[in-house]
Scaffold this active site. Sequence first.
Site, PDB file in Angstrom:
ATOM      1  N   HIS A  38     -73.634 -14.302 -62.557  1.00 54.69           N
ATOM      2  CA  HIS A  38     -74.619 -13.219 -62.091  1.00 54.69           C
ATOM      3  C   HIS A  38     -75.663 -14.057 -61.541  1.00 54.69           C
ATOM      4  O   HIS A  38     -76.711 -14.306 -62.100  1.00 54.69           O
ATOM      5  CB  HIS A  38     -74.929 -12.377 -63.085  1.00 54.69           C
ATOM      6  CG  HIS A  38     -73.890 -11.485 -63.759  1.00 54.69           C
ATOM      7  ND1 HIS A  38     -74.051 -10.973 -65.014  1.00 54.69           N
ATOM      8  CD2 HIS A  38     -72.622 -11.092 -63.423  1.00 54.69           C
ATOM      9  CE1 HIS A  38     -73.097 -10.120 -65.460  1.00 54.69           C
ATOM     10  NE2 HIS A  38     -72.210 -10.348 -64.401  1.00 54.69           N
ATOM     11  N   GLU A  39     -75.903 -14.030 -60.214  1.00 51.04           N
ATOM     12  CA  GLU A  39     -76.891 -14.368 -59.339  1.00 51.04           C
ATOM     13  C   GLU A  39     -77.712 -12.971 -58.797  1.00 51.04           C
ATOM     14  O   GLU A  39     -77.264 -12.398 -57.914  1.00 51.04           O
ATOM     15  CB  GLU A  39     -76.639 -15.087 -57.977  1.00 51.04           C
ATOM     16  CG  GLU A  39     -77.702 -15.543 -57.303  1.00 51.04           C
ATOM     17  CD  GLU A  39     -78.811 -16.002 -58.148  1.00 51.04           C
ATOM     18  OE1 GLU A  39     -79.039 -17.227 -58.284  1.00 51.04           O
ATOM     19  OE2 GLU A  39     -79.886 -15.479 -58.321  1.00 51.04           O
TER      20      GLU A  39
ATOM     21  N   GLU B 263     -79.817 -29.996 -58.828  1.00 50.66           N
ATOM     22  CA  GLU B 263     -79.376 -29.598 -57.396  1.00 50.66           C
ATOM     23  C   GLU B 263     -80.467 -30.117 -56.485  1.00 50.66           C
ATOM     24  O   GLU B 263     -80.417 -29.912 -55.232  1.00 50.66           O
ATOM     25  CB  GLU B 263     -79.246 -27.919 -57.443  1.00 50.66           C
ATOM     26  CG  GLU B 263     -80.498 -27.506 -57.872  1.00 50.66           C
ATOM     27  CD  GLU B 263     -80.425 -25.882 -58.331  1.00 50.66           C
ATOM     28  OE1 GLU B 263     -79.380 -25.727 -59.072  1.00 50.66           O
ATOM     29  OE2 GLU B 263     -81.439 -25.182 -58.167  1.00 50.66           O
TER      30      GLU B 263
END
Length: 653
Positions: free
Chosen positions: A369-370, A466
């Site tokens: 869920h972003e 990231e």
Amino acid sequence: MFKWANLFSRDEVEKDILSPNGRLRCHFTLTSGRIYYSVYKNDKPIIKPSQLGFLICGEEPLANNFKLIREQKKRHEETIELPWGEDRYIANNYSESAFYLTEKKDPKRIMTLRFRVFDNGVAFRYEIPPQPKFQQISIKDELTEFNIDLNSTAWKIPAYQPDRYEYNYEKTNVFNLQSSVHTPLTLKTPTGYYLAIHEAALYNYGSMTIKLNERQALKSDITPLSDGTKAHVALPFSAPWRLIMLADSAIELTTNRLIYALNDPPTDDFSWVKTLKFIGIWWAMYVGEWTWAPGERHGATTTHAKEYIDAAVRLGVSGLLIEGWNEGWEGDWLENGINNKFTVATSDFDLEEVASYARSKNIELVGHHETVGFIDNYEKQLEAAYNYYAANGVHYIKTGYAGSMMLINGRREFHHSQLGVNHYQKTVELAAKKRIMLDIHEPIKGTGIERTYPNLLSREGARGQEYEGGAITPSHACFLPYTRLLAGGMDYTSGILDLANSVKRMSTTLARQLAYFVTIYSGMQMAADRPFIYEERFPREFGFIRAAPTNFERTLPLAGEIGEYYVVARKDRDSEDWYIGGVTDETGRRIHIGLDFLSTGVYRAEIYADADNAHYRDEQFAINISERHVGRGEALDLYMAPGGGFAVKLTKI
Ligand code: NOJ
């Protein structure tokens, strides 16, 4: 110290609270109506007299007018068993003094200050009971000071910044802390003690940041709400514990587990919670091979998901994360996230089909869920979204809160404000009801609530891999154990072995990527690279990643200095095996590791170490993999190249 005043009046009070071993002393003072504490170790001052109390909106300060009604003392000795984590057993031994205070003049409000003094730290919290005409309060400021020597060293990340906690740590002096920094705030006094100021059990309140006040003392700066207040609370109210972790060395500080000791045990059955190692439809998006959004290169298709499930089976990893499976990623997803749908899959992704395939292969799916911080949009769908996953047998969800602010009740709020804290809490509690385990990215920092809600298996909450490809230096992972990781485990997205990728080049060696599985604990541990990299290029190295446990019996930090290096040994919870990991900054180092922590018998050591010519810049893949038999009383001498590290598996034979 004896004071005549103590005999005659409860208005002037001085009290000592000694830690169980007597070496740490917290000193409580009530003078001219004001309350202060100070902390001494071996009778040397660590925290000088520091003020306590609150400013309350529309009322007199709850700070200036106290007298003591009663002191209640207690000794507590307990060993806590945690269902998962870095250590199975945690000591919870302290001396407690609760000071029941009342105001001398009208409105004679009352408040309790509860101190707990451990051998390795001091904690205290404010408890405000309900009282006539004082039931609902808005806190304008919390006055708590941590008055430490201005010449102390501090390792900081800035607060109130668009990327939340995702900044590089900086070494500075306390006298430079003019703007707010996050906790855990790690410090070293000129006398050589190591401290971390943090909080435990953060509920229904703004998270604490820290900065210097006008009298040049470090002071709590509670993250405000958009209306300028710090929190609106109904009484009774217990503020989060203010915690000062204390150690004689940097390496000793890394095993401070007081955040868990200061949280309550679970009240529900969490025996269903299981730590997890997983791969993901994820890094392919970062290196530009696939996209989150639908289109020709869409990552989260039914076909790709099934291929990755097969790969997980071949790799011997139990879980698969799938990002970009739902509607809302088209265009600029950061801008458009307000429309994200958490129960609607894209047309090329069939959750039911993928979930049933995963089940048939015994692979746990990790849903995603972003929210992009659009809390109003997310909360409207929360229950349905969790039900949707639960109905499909998905027991793990990675959530995300990218975006510099949250949108809550139509207003822009900090992630770390009271409303943000309450939102994260809502997700943890609802997930617990649905038997879902969470890995929260862009989270609220850890304050040990995993003790009460073990389904909160991991968080991000610092720069993860990231940011590789330029924004991470080799020192970053050498800061984390002494700073961010004092707040609990972290999903660092370890194990990127495609180090020289032209889109995302890593500033690490190969051996160091393996080391992360030991040096950075996570209850949900991602092997973050694409499966074909593991299978085709590094099957031998992947052997270590496959074996690395996600749940440890015991953690034994061996050596290190903040931002320079870190070496740790951990014993598996389910076997007699030990794992050792080491990471270093830009400086190469040789480390001598005595193996006295092993039990008797022979162990097979599988060693993944940087070769002599290894270097994070140009010789990233130079690795020596070797095996030998070792035992207690022997030692390993291992080399870590600049930006490198090592990983060792010790199997009892
Ligand atoms: C940021 C998270 O840290 C990352 O893991 C995720 O892939 C992106 N947001 C998109 O949700």
